[in-house]
Design a protein around this motif. Structure first.
Motif, PDB file in Angstrom:
ATOM      1  N   TYR A  99     -12.904   6.626  -8.842  1.00 40.69           N
ATOM      2  CA  TYR A  99     -11.963   7.248  -9.783  1.00 40.69           C
ATOM      3  C   TYR A  99     -11.099   6.189 -10.467  1.00 40.69           C
ATOM      4  O   TYR A  99     -10.863   6.240 -11.685  1.00 40.69           O
ATOM      5  CB  TYR A  99     -11.082   8.237  -9.021  1.00 40.69           C
ATOM      6  N   LEU A 100     -10.642   5.211  -9.702  1.00 42.53           N
ATOM      7  CA  LEU A 100      -9.743   4.188 -10.241  1.00 42.53           C
ATOM      8  C   LEU A 100     -10.412   3.286 -11.271  1.00 42.53           C
ATOM      9  O   LEU A 100      -9.726   2.586 -12.019  1.00 42.53           O
ATOM     10  CB  LEU A 100      -9.174   3.344  -9.101  1.00 42.53           C
ATOM     11  N   LYS A 101     -11.726   3.335 -11.352  1.00 42.97           N
ATOM     12  CA  LYS A 101     -12.419   2.548 -12.373  1.00 42.97           C
ATOM     13  C   LYS A 101     -12.233   3.148 -13.769  1.00 42.97           C
ATOM     14  O   LYS A 101     -12.392   2.448 -14.769  1.00 42.97           O
ATOM     15  CB  LYS A 101     -13.915   2.447 -12.042  1.00 42.97           C
ATOM     16  N   SER A 142      -9.521   5.736 -14.318  1.00 41.09           N
ATOM     17  CA  SER A 142      -8.153   6.245 -14.488  1.00 41.09           C
ATOM     18  C   SER A 142      -7.261   5.719 -13.379  1.00 41.09           C
ATOM     19  O   SER A 142      -7.687   5.637 -12.216  1.00 41.09           O
ATOM     20  CB  SER A 142      -8.137   7.776 -14.460  1.00 41.09           C
ATOM     21  N   THR A 143      -6.031   5.376 -13.739  1.00 42.02           N
ATOM     22  CA  THR A 143      -5.043   4.977 -12.722  1.00 42.02           C
ATOM     23  C   THR A 143      -3.893   5.983 -12.667  1.00 42.02           C
ATOM     24  O   THR A 143      -2.819   5.693 -12.163  1.00 42.02           O
ATOM     25  CB  THR A 143      -4.481   3.566 -12.995  1.00 42.02           C
ATOM     26  N   VAL A 203       3.937  -0.083 -14.262  1.00 45.02           N
ATOM     27  CA  VAL A 203       3.964   1.180 -13.536  1.00 45.02           C
ATOM     28  C   VAL A 203       4.921   2.120 -14.249  1.00 45.02           C
ATOM     29  O   VAL A 203       6.026   1.734 -14.638  1.00 45.02           O
ATOM     30  CB  VAL A 203       4.406   0.966 -12.071  1.00 45.02           C
ATOM     31  N   HIS A 255      -3.210   0.642  -4.119  1.00 45.56           N
ATOM     32  CA  HIS A 255      -4.635   0.853  -4.396  1.00 45.56           C
ATOM     33  C   HIS A 255      -4.974   0.709  -5.875  1.00 45.56           C
ATOM     34  O   HIS A 255      -6.155   0.763  -6.243  1.00 45.56           O
ATOM     35  CB  HIS A 255      -5.054   2.240  -3.920  1.00 45.56           C
ATOM     36  N   GLY A 256      -3.942   0.577  -6.723  1.00 51.15           N
ATOM     37  CA  GLY A 256      -4.183   0.384  -8.143  1.00 51.15           C
ATOM     38  C   GLY A 256      -3.718   1.506  -9.048  1.00 51.15           C
ATOM     39  O   GLY A 256      -3.904   1.440 -10.266  1.00 51.15           O
ATOM     40  N   PHE A 257      -3.119   2.551  -8.495  1.00 48.99           N
ATOM     41  CA  PHE A 257      -2.549   3.599  -9.351  1.00 48.99           C
ATOM     42  C   PHE A 257      -1.323   3.049 -10.068  1.00 48.99           C
ATOM     43  O   PHE A 257      -0.519   2.306  -9.485  1.00 48.99           O
ATOM     44  CB  PHE A 257      -2.168   4.827  -8.520  1.00 48.99           C
ATOM     45  N   THR A 258      -1.179   3.421 -11.339  1.00 54.07           N
ATOM     46  CA  THR A 258      -0.048   2.927 -12.130  1.00 54.07           C
ATOM     47  C   THR A 258       0.704   4.019 -12.885  1.00 54.07           C
ATOM     48  O   THR A 258       1.761   3.765 -13.441  1.00 54.07           O
ATOM     49  CB  THR A 258      -0.516   1.889 -13.174  1.00 54.07           C
ATOM     50  N   ARG A 259       0.152   5.224 -12.951  1.00 52.88           N
ATOM     51  CA  ARG A 259       0.801   6.317 -13.678  1.00 52.88           C
ATOM     52  C   ARG A 259       0.993   7.483 -12.711  1.00 52.88           C
ATOM     53  O   ARG A 259       0.029   8.099 -12.248  1.00 52.88           O
ATOM     54  CB  ARG A 259      -0.041   6.766 -14.887  1.00 52.88           C
ATOM     55  N   GLU A 266     -11.961   5.051  -4.974  1.00 56.17           N
ATOM     56  CA  GLU A 266     -12.281   3.746  -5.559  1.00 56.17           C
ATOM     57  C   GLU A 266     -13.026   3.913  -6.880  1.00 56.17           C
ATOM     58  O   GLU A 266     -12.741   3.205  -7.865  1.00 56.17           O
ATOM     59  CB  GLU A 266     -13.116   2.952  -4.565  1.00 56.17           C
TER      60      GLU A 266
END
Length: 247
Positions: A14-16, A18-19, A139, A99-103, A12
C-alpha cells in the motif's frame, strides 16, 4: 481497507502508492436518554470505513475514548486527560510515521477532542521542526469532523431545524440507529427540546443538563434519516481526504 484486517506485506505494498491513512477518533460518553454511549466513536468509525471503501484508503483502529471529562456525571462515560490524549495521538502518528506514512487524516466524532488533538498535531510539528534539517518527507495531519460539510449541515437543518442542538443531536443518533437498527427507540423527554448553555466540570454539566442533552431533540432520530446522513457525510469526507492525501 482496515489496518487490522490486512497483513504487513499488504501495508508495505500500500505504501508504494499512498502514504495517507485515516484514523477514526471519537469518545465514550453519554448521549442523552436514547443515544448510545459509544455514539461518537461509532459514528467516526462508520464514516471512516465508508471513506476507506470509497477511496481505497487504509483505515487505522479507532481511538474510542477521548476528552470527555464533563460527561463523567453520567454512568458509562469515560475520559482521557488532555495530556493523555495528546500522548495517545502522538504515539499513533509516530508509530505509523516509522513505516513511511506521512498524511494522517483523523475523522472525528466528538467536538471535545478538537482542541486536544490539534495540540497533539502541534507537538508533532514542533518536534520535527526542532530537529536538524533532513531529507525526510513532510508530515501533515488533519482533523475532520464528519458532520461539518456543507451538505451534511444542510441536511441536518432540513430534517431537524433548530432542534438539532449541539449534543445528543438527532443527526448523530440517527446515524447510530442506521448502523444498529435494533437500538432505535423513542423515550419520554422533558422538555421536548433541551436547553442550551455553557458548562465547566462534570458536576456543573449534570446539574445544568440533567438528561445529558444540549439544545437537541433526539426523539426526531430515525434509521432512515441516518442512511441519508451517512451517504452525504461519506461523500463529503472522501473528497476532503483525497485532496488532503494529495497535498
Amino acid at each position: 481497507m482496515r489496518l487490522q484486517l490486512v497483513t504487513w506485506p499488504d501495508v508495505e505494498q500500500y505504501l508504494k502508492s499512498s502514504t495517507g491513512i485515516i484514523i477514526p477518533i471519537g469518545s465514550t460518553e453519554q448521549h442523552g436518554p436514547n443515544g448510545l454511549v459509544g455514539t461518537d466513536a461509532l459514528t467516526a468509525e462508520f464514516i471512516a470505513h465508508g471513506v476507506g471503501e470509497k477511496t481505497g484508503a487504509l483505515v487505522a483502529p479507532t481511538i474510542a475514548v477521548g476528552m470527555a471529562q464533563h460527561h463523567l456525571g453520567f454512568p458509562g462515560s469515560m475520559t482521557l486527560r488532555p495530556s493523555t490524549l495528546i500522548a495517545v495521538v502522538r504515539d499513533n502518528i509516530q508509530s505509523l510515521m516509522r513505516h513511511g506514512f506521512t498524511r494522517f487524516f483523523f475523522v472525528n466524532g466528538h467536538g471535545g477532542n478538537i482542541a486536544t488533538v490539534t495540540a497533539a498535531f502541534s507537538e508533532i510539528y514542533a518536534e520535527r521542526s526542532l530537529q536538524r534539517g533532513s531529507n525526510a518527507p513532510s508530515v501533515k495531519c488533519k482533523l475532520r469532523n464528519w458532520w461539518e460539510g456543507s451538505g451534511s449541515r444542510a441536511l441536518s437543518k432540513e430534517l431537524y431545524g433548530s432542534q438539532e442542538g449541539s449534543h445528543a443531536t438527532p443527526s448523530e443518533v440517527s446515524l447510530t440507529f442506521f448502523m444498529h437498527p435494533q437500538t432505535e427507540k423513542k423515550v419520554p423527554m422533558e422538555p421536548e427540546v433541551a436547553p442550551n448553555g455553557s458548562f465547566a466540570d462534570a458536576d456543573d454539566y449534570r446539574s445544568t443538563f440533567p438528561d445529558g442533552r444540549i439544545g437537541s431533540n433526539p426523539n426526531l432520530s430515525t434509521a432512515a434519516h441516518g442512511k441519508r446522513i451517512y451517504e452525504i457525510a461519506v461523500d463529503e469526507v472522501a473528497r476532503d481526504y483525497l485532496a488532503f492525501a494529495a497535498s
